[in-house]
Write an enzyme that holds these catalytic residues in place. Sequence first.
Site, PDB file in Angstrom:
ATOM      1  N   SER A   1       0.773  -1.057   0.083  1.00 47.47           N
ATOM      2  CA  SER A   1       0.111   0.052  -0.059  1.00 47.47           C
ATOM      3  C   SER A   1       0.841   1.409  -0.165  1.00 47.47           C
ATOM      4  O   SER A   1       2.172   1.252   0.204  1.00 47.47           O
ATOM      5  CB  SER A   1      -1.044  -0.032   1.539  1.00 47.47           C
ATOM      6  N   LYS A   2       0.190   2.366   0.083  1.00 52.72           N
ATOM      7  CA  LYS A   2       1.200   3.633  -0.127  1.00 52.72           C
ATOM      8  C   LYS A   2       1.981   3.957   0.924  1.00 52.72           C
ATOM      9  O   LYS A   2       2.958   4.554   1.136  1.00 52.72           O
ATOM     10  CB  LYS A   2      -0.084   5.050   0.082  1.00 52.72           C
ATOM     11  N   ARG A   3       1.745   3.250   2.118  1.00 58.04           N
ATOM     12  CA  ARG A   3       2.589   3.395   3.350  1.00 58.04           C
ATOM     13  C   ARG A   3       3.901   2.741   3.160  1.00 58.04           C
ATOM     14  O   ARG A   3       4.882   2.954   3.904  1.00 58.04           O
ATOM     15  CB  ARG A   3       1.819   3.058   4.756  1.00 58.04           C
ATOM     16  N   HIS A   4       4.288   1.718   2.252  1.00 55.66           N
ATOM     17  CA  HIS A   4       5.304   1.271   1.897  1.00 55.66           C
ATOM     18  C   HIS A   4       6.150   2.184   1.060  1.00 55.66           C
ATOM     19  O   HIS A   4       7.088   1.686   0.286  1.00 55.66           O
ATOM     20  CB  HIS A   4       4.955  -0.094   1.524  1.00 55.66           C
ATOM     21  N   GLY A   5       5.419   3.185   0.553  1.00 59.71           N
ATOM     22  CA  GLY A   5       5.991   3.931  -0.810  1.00 59.71           C
ATOM     23  C   GLY A   5       5.110   4.152  -1.982  1.00 59.71           C
ATOM     24  O   GLY A   5       4.035   3.802  -1.818  1.00 59.71           O
TER      25      GLY A   5
END
Length: 463
Positions: free
Chosen positions: A240-244
């Site tokens: 997801s976006k929290r991984h980049g």
Amino acid sequence: MSDDVRVRFAPSPTGYLHIGGARTALFNYLFARRHNGKFILRIEDTDRSRSTDEYIEAIIDGMKWLNLDHDEGPFRQTDRTELYRQYVNRLLEEGRAYYCYCSAEELESKRKLATAAGKPPRYDGTCRDLKNPEAEIKPVVRFKMPQYGSTMVDDLIKGKIVYENSVFDDIIIMRSDDTPTYNFVVVVDDIEMGITHIIRGDDHLNNTPKQMHIYEAFGKTPPKFAHLPMILGSDKARLSKRHGATSVQAYREMGYLPDALLNYLVRLGWSHSDQEIFSKAELIEKFSLEHVGSSASVFNPEKLLWMNGEYIKAASPEGLIPLLAPFLGSVDLVDKQWLARAIVTLQERSRTIVELANSMHYYIEEDVVIDEKAGKKFLTNETKPYLTALIERLTALEDFTVKQIEVVFMGLLDEFNVQLGKIAQPTRVAITGNTVSPGIFEVIELVGKDRTIKRLQKALAKI
């Protein structure tokens, strides 16, 4: 496998083309090309509240950038509503579907009662055999799922999976506003488009047995299914976006090459011995679903960055120019042959096109800003005589080539009885603004005589 293989990539346009979606598209594309089949692009935009034309264009643009060319489409489900209604009416006429008049409040009450009784929160079939409907309520249409026995999904990746039919709802196939639902329209589309293999993410796996029964209701044998394991972040949670960055567009903007991204994505779940780097032709020749793993893959940004660097190193300078152009505002004013020579000096140490573009600033720009620390260390009274003499010799040089520039430097080394670094490093700082660059003779030639002398004079004035 015959030439009749037909597969589809069917994204929902509720966002940009995601890394996971791109991998699904790639696997479908390779499977189709491997078997001389057809690759179809279908836009599943039944979620009208979240689907936008902007996202549709972005998905198509992302596919083009990745060079995943489709043979048919793009089709849009919102253009096919009348077809879906015909299929719904057929099921109603044959008694395979029925109108359901239960309100949202009633359904919620039923779910709560079932949960309290320790049962699955599924629809209880109140309207399944209803004879006297309430005319004032606009109904939905539900599909009659089997209530007994089991359904087996023989997945080409996951193997055989058995589902008890008793856990299935009579799923809604048409909402009360006459719009069809996802699980229904995908079956209709796959029937109409003659899809033979469905290769998709395993987040759709639980939909598969429901869809199989709809195929069978129309007298059709379901396609073969292959559900790809999901892609995880470094913490083993779903990517997801929290991984980049997670969208293809983001990696394009960060300066990744489309072939490098595809090569990395194909290795997330598929392997061929220990080979890491593949050409597209090799992928088409070697790809098979038999070598797709059944467990999730972990996305490693550093591995992707490494692979991108390898692709940049191996690329022809001329081939990198179109990819570099968006990051160089003045590229249209630059001689392409000169630009290719400049790229050669930098591509070995560049991992992304952005890094390559940033490294070219001293070639492209009229002037450079000298790093303060580098200037203090190398632009000193000790180096002043070297720079003064270098300006004089380069000004007199008519054949401004690497070979003749090297001759000038070698003459200065003999004259001042110093090592190359004593003259080369202050020269590098003056011309590039910093202490690291390709070979100084190549840099001087590419920067050109006029700009080289101007920068040396400016550096001399700082001492």
